[in-house]
Design a protein around this motif. Structure first.
Motif, PDB file in Angstrom:
ATOM      1  N   ALA A   1       4.175   2.032   2.330  1.00  0.00           N
ATOM      2  CA  ALA A   1       5.072   3.116   1.929  1.00  0.00           C
ATOM      3  C   ALA A   1       4.303   4.412   2.141  1.00  0.00           C
ATOM      4  CB  ALA A   1       5.473   2.966   0.468  1.00  0.00           C
ATOM      5  N   VAL A   2       4.945   5.411   2.746  1.00  0.00           N
ATOM      6  CA  VAL A   2       4.223   6.613   3.160  1.00  0.00           C
ATOM      7  C   VAL A   2       4.842   7.870   2.562  1.00  0.00           C
ATOM      8  CG1 VAL A   2       3.475   8.019   5.109  1.00  0.00           C
ATOM      9  CG2 VAL A   2       3.526   5.530   5.330  1.00  0.00           C
ATOM     10  N   ALA A   3       4.019   8.622   1.863  1.00  0.00           N
ATOM     11  CA  ALA A   3       4.394   9.961   1.417  1.00  0.00           C
ATOM     12  C   ALA A   3       3.773  10.954   2.384  1.00  0.00           C
ATOM     13  CB  ALA A   3       3.899  10.226  -0.004  1.00  0.00           C
ATOM     14  N   GLY A   4       4.586  11.805   2.950  1.00  0.00           N
ATOM     15  CA  GLY A   4       4.090  12.827   3.863  1.00  0.00           C
ATOM     16  C   GLY A   4       4.072  14.175   3.175  1.00  0.00           C
ATOM     17  N   LEU A   5       3.011  14.932   3.411  1.00  0.00           N
ATOM     18  CA  LEU A   5       2.871  16.253   2.811  1.00  0.00           C
ATOM     19  C   LEU A   5       2.644  17.275   3.916  1.00  0.00           C
ATOM     20  CD1 LEU A   5       0.881  17.131  -0.395  1.00  0.00           C
ATOM     21  CD2 LEU A   5       0.617  18.530   1.656  1.00  0.00           C
ATOM     22  N   ALA A   6       3.355  18.375   3.858  1.00  0.00           N
ATOM     23  CA  ALA A   6       3.188  19.486   4.799  1.00  0.00           C
ATOM     24  C   ALA A   6       3.854  20.710   4.201  1.00  0.00           C
ATOM     25  CB  ALA A   6       3.792  19.151   6.165  1.00  0.00           C
ATOM     26  N   ARG A   7       3.598  21.882   4.786  1.00  0.00           N
ATOM     27  CA  ARG A   7       4.157  23.111   4.226  1.00  0.00           C
ATOM     28  C   ARG A   7       5.649  23.251   4.493  1.00  0.00           C
ATOM     29  NH1 ARG A   7       0.165  27.760   6.330  1.00  0.00           N
ATOM     30  NH2 ARG A   7       0.367  26.480   8.192  1.00  0.00           N
ATOM     31  N   GLY A   8       6.071  22.932   5.711  1.00  0.00           N
ATOM     32  CA  GLY A   8       7.469  23.131   6.081  1.00  0.00           C
ATOM     33  C   GLY A   8       8.350  21.994   5.602  1.00  0.00           C
ATOM     34  N   GLY A   9       9.131  22.235   4.557  1.00  0.00           N
ATOM     35  CA  GLY A   9       9.912  21.164   3.952  1.00  0.00           C
ATOM     36  C   GLY A   9      10.960  20.558   4.868  1.00  0.00           C
ATOM     37  N   GLU A  10      11.692  21.385   5.598  1.00  0.00           N
ATOM     38  CA  GLU A  10      12.772  20.868   6.441  1.00  0.00           C
ATOM     39  C   GLU A  10      12.230  19.973   7.551  1.00  0.00           C
ATOM     40  OE1 GLU A  10      16.435  22.578   9.249  1.00  0.00           O
ATOM     41  OE2 GLU A  10      15.491  23.876   7.738  1.00  0.00           O
TER      42      GLU A  10
ATOM     43  N   LEU B   1       0.838  -1.200   0.000  1.00  0.00           N
ATOM     44  CA  LEU B   1       0.000   0.000   0.000  1.00  0.00           C
ATOM     45  C   LEU B   1       0.868   1.243   0.000  1.00  0.00           C
ATOM     46  CD1 LEU B   1      -2.863   1.330   0.395  1.00  0.00           C
ATOM     47  CD2 LEU B   1      -2.347   1.314   2.849  1.00  0.00           C
ATOM     48  N   VAL B   2       0.478   2.229  -0.792  1.00  0.00           N
ATOM     49  CA  VAL B   2       1.105   3.547  -0.746  1.00  0.00           C
ATOM     50  C   VAL B   2       0.106   4.509  -0.122  1.00  0.00           C
ATOM     51  CG1 VAL B   2       2.061   5.457  -2.077  1.00  0.00           C
ATOM     52  CG2 VAL B   2       2.530   3.094  -2.764  1.00  0.00           C
ATOM     53  N   ALA B   3       0.502   5.144   0.965  1.00  0.00           N
ATOM     54  CA  ALA B   3      -0.365   6.084   1.672  1.00  0.00           C
ATOM     55  C   ALA B   3       0.192   7.495   1.537  1.00  0.00           C
ATOM     56  CB  ALA B   3      -0.466   5.709   3.144  1.00  0.00           C
ATOM     57  N   LEU B   4      -0.695   8.449   1.336  1.00  0.00           N
ATOM     58  CA  LEU B   4      -0.334   9.862   1.322  1.00  0.00           C
ATOM     59  C   LEU B   4      -1.037  10.527   2.494  1.00  0.00           C
ATOM     60  CD1 LEU B   4       0.834  12.476   0.166  1.00  0.00           C
ATOM     61  CD2 LEU B   4      -1.054  12.530  -1.464  1.00  0.00           C
ATOM     62  N   VAL B   5      -0.262  11.088   3.411  1.00  0.00           N
ATOM     63  CA  VAL B   5      -0.786  11.698   4.633  1.00  0.00           C
ATOM     64  C   VAL B   5      -0.437  13.171   4.635  1.00  0.00           C
ATOM     65  CG1 VAL B   5      -0.754  11.663   7.163  1.00  0.00           C
ATOM     66  CG2 VAL B   5      -0.461   9.522   5.879  1.00  0.00           C
ATOM     67  N   THR B   6      -1.438  14.036   4.723  1.00  0.00           N
ATOM     68  CA  THR B   6      -1.165  15.471   4.800  1.00  0.00           C
ATOM     69  C   THR B   6      -1.006  15.885   6.261  1.00  0.00           C
ATOM     70  OG1 THR B   6      -3.468  16.243   4.925  1.00  0.00           O
ATOM     71  CG2 THR B   6      -2.576  15.787   2.735  1.00  0.00           C
ATOM     72  N   GLY B   7      -0.264  16.967   6.464  1.00  0.00           N
ATOM     73  CA  GLY B   7       0.024  17.397   7.826  1.00  0.00           C
ATOM     74  C   GLY B   7       0.859  16.375   8.556  1.00  0.00           C
ATOM     75  N   ALA B   8       1.810  15.751   7.834  1.00  0.00           N
ATOM     76  CA  ALA B   8       2.515  14.579   8.366  1.00  0.00           C
ATOM     77  C   ALA B   8       3.738  14.917   9.199  1.00  0.00           C
ATOM     78  CB  ALA B   8       2.929  13.667   7.209  1.00  0.00           C
ATOM     79  N   SER B   9       4.091  16.176   9.308  1.00  0.00           N
ATOM     80  CA  SER B   9       5.334  16.503   9.999  1.00  0.00           C
ATOM     81  C   SER B   9       5.193  16.565  11.515  1.00  0.00           C
ATOM     82  CB  SER B   9       5.886  17.840   9.490  1.00  0.00           C
ATOM     83  OG  SER B   9       4.966  18.885   9.712  1.00  0.00           O
ATOM     84  N   ALA B  10       3.957  16.614  12.029  1.00  0.00           N
ATOM     85  CA  ALA B  10       3.768  16.739  13.476  1.00  0.00           C
ATOM     86  C   ALA B  10       2.370  16.258  13.851  1.00  0.00           C
ATOM     87  CB  ALA B  10       3.962  18.190  13.917  1.00  0.00           C
ATOM     88  N   GLY B  11       2.136  16.141  15.152  1.00  0.00           N
ATOM     89  CA  GLY B  11       0.798  15.844  15.658  1.00  0.00           C
ATOM     90  C   GLY B  11       0.234  14.521  15.173  1.00  0.00           C
ATOM     91  N   ILE B  12      -1.067  14.519  14.926  1.00  0.00           N
ATOM     92  CA  ILE B  12      -1.762  13.297  14.524  1.00  0.00           C
ATOM     93  C   ILE B  12      -1.210  12.771  13.202  1.00  0.00           C
ATOM     94  CG2 ILE B  12      -3.993  12.352  13.801  1.00  0.00           C
ATOM     95  CD1 ILE B  12      -5.296  14.330  15.782  1.00  0.00           C
TER      96      ILE B  12
ATOM     97  N   ALA C   1      12.659  15.792   7.902  1.00  0.00           N
ATOM     98  CA  ALA C   1      13.184  15.191   9.127  1.00  0.00           C
ATOM     99  C   ALA C   1      12.208  14.157   9.679  1.00  0.00           C
ATOM    100  CB  ALA C   1      13.466  16.274  10.172  1.00  0.00           C
ATOM    101  N   ALA C   2      10.920  14.477   9.653  1.00  0.00           N
ATOM    102  CA  ALA C   2       9.911  13.545  10.163  1.00  0.00           C
ATOM    103  C   ALA C   2       9.864  12.273   9.326  1.00  0.00           C
ATOM    104  CB  ALA C   2       8.535  14.223  10.179  1.00  0.00           C
ATOM    105  N   MET C   3       9.893  12.417   8.002  1.00  0.00           N
ATOM    106  CA  MET C   3       9.834  11.237   7.137  1.00  0.00           C
ATOM    107  C   MET C   3      11.102  10.389   7.263  1.00  0.00           C
ATOM    108  SD  MET C   3       6.872  11.083   5.752  1.00  0.00           S
ATOM    109  CE  MET C   3       6.361  11.650   7.377  1.00  0.00           C
ATOM    110  N   ASP C   4      12.238  11.035   7.455  1.00  0.00           N
ATOM    111  CA  ASP C   4      13.481  10.283   7.689  1.00  0.00           C
ATOM    112  C   ASP C   4      13.396   9.507   8.992  1.00  0.00           C
ATOM    113  OD1 ASP C   4      14.574  11.205   5.342  1.00  0.00           O
ATOM    114  OD2 ASP C   4      15.819  12.757   6.293  1.00  0.00           O
ATOM    115  N   ASP C   5      12.832  10.123  10.021  1.00  0.00           N
ATOM    116  CA  ASP C   5      12.675   9.443  11.315  1.00  0.00           C
ATOM    117  C   ASP C   5      11.736   8.237  11.180  1.00  0.00           C
ATOM    118  OD1 ASP C   5      14.343  11.244  12.515  1.00  0.00           O
ATOM    119  OD2 ASP C   5      12.754  12.411  13.471  1.00  0.00           O
TER     120      ASP C   5
END
Length: 268
Positions: free
Chosen positions: A32-41, A7-18, A45-49
């Motif tokens: 496999a997870v693609a994270g989307l958020a405004r703050g790239g840095e 499964l490929v999942a796309l999660v918005t607001g993925a850098s913090a919180g829920i 870091a969140a996706m690497d973690d």
């Protein structure tokens, strides 16, 4: 524990919180997870973690969910790098800056909240759903709220936005039913995040919804265990998976509807 391998999942607001909890929870189960958020840095870091903690493939795709071109460009990166998106989680969203009645709200901030809750999910769905249709199906989750099921004097923008988001979910569930596309509203309850801590209405709160309850509910949806609930509202921390799996909702159960004032109501 459902196996979400493939499964490929796309999660918005993925850098913090829920969103961050959901990204790691889905990855831990093989997605496999693609994270989307405004703050790239911070997002990278969140996706690497997440990748380091789970061994899953991850991808950071920075974008503002209310920017159509940015959303299209971000989604266009996901399929070549991870594969077709089978699960979209619309989690990103803002909240009213102050607990005030509507007429005291700042117009620009009020509207930005509604845009994040309505335009954002619309643009993500518009960008992702054609790929799901081509693949024969998929699932979308909108992070809902109890404030979307009722009016609120203090959070009028958030309440209006979440109500509209629920209509988007129902529309997708209805239109996608014959194409294998299912959509769900998942209210997370009150999870201990920076956003909820900043809300005066939660000052002094000591009981919080466990992030694991939200993750388990979304994972069950991703695994196809709750397809009977497509187009309907679920609540983490209150609904149990056993009860949901054993129940087939009928009629307008868990949907936004007007209540008749009595038997003589012409709209009943």
């Amino acid at each position: 524990m459902p196996d979400l391998s493939g499964l490929v999942a796309l999660v918005t607001g993925a850098s913090a919180g829920i969103g961050r909890h959901l990204a790691e929870g889905l990855a831990a189960r093989g997605a496999a997870v693609a994270g989307l958020a405004r703050g790239g840095e911070r997002l990278r870091a969140a996706m690497d973690d997440v990748a380091a903690a789970t061994g899953a493939r991850t991808l950071a795709v920075p974008a503002d969910v209310t920017d159509a071109a940015a959303v299209d460009a971000a989604v266009a990166r996901v399929t070549p790098e991870l594969g077709p998106v089978g699960l979209l989680v619309n989690n990103a969203g803002a909240i009213d800056a102050a607990e005030v009645p509507l007429w005291e709200a700042d117009p620009e901030q009020w509207w930005s909240v509604v845009e994040s809750q309505v335009r954002g999910p619309f643009l993500l769905a518009r960008a992702v759903l054609p790929g799901m249709l081509a693949a024969g199906g998929g699932r979308m989750v909108g992070l809902a709220s109890g404030l979307g099921t009722r009016g609120d004097a203090r959070y009028s923008a958030y309440s209006a936005g979440k109500s509209a988001q629920m209509r988007i979910t129902e529309a997708i569930g209805l239109a996608g039913a014959g194409h294998g596309v299912r959509a769900f509203d998942v209210a997370p309850g009150v999870v201990d995040t920076a956003m909820t801590r900043a809300m005066p209405m939660h000052a002094g709160r000591t009981e919080w919804t466990r992030p694991a309850d939200v993750v388990d509910l979304v994972v069950a949806i991703a695994a196809g265990e709750l397809d009977a609930w497509s187009g309907r509202f679920l609540r983490a921390g209150a609904d149990t998976l056993d009860a949901l799996r054993a129940t087939t909702p009928a009629g307008d159960a868990r949907r936004l509807r007007l209540l008749p004032y009595g038997d003589a109501d012409p709209l009943a």
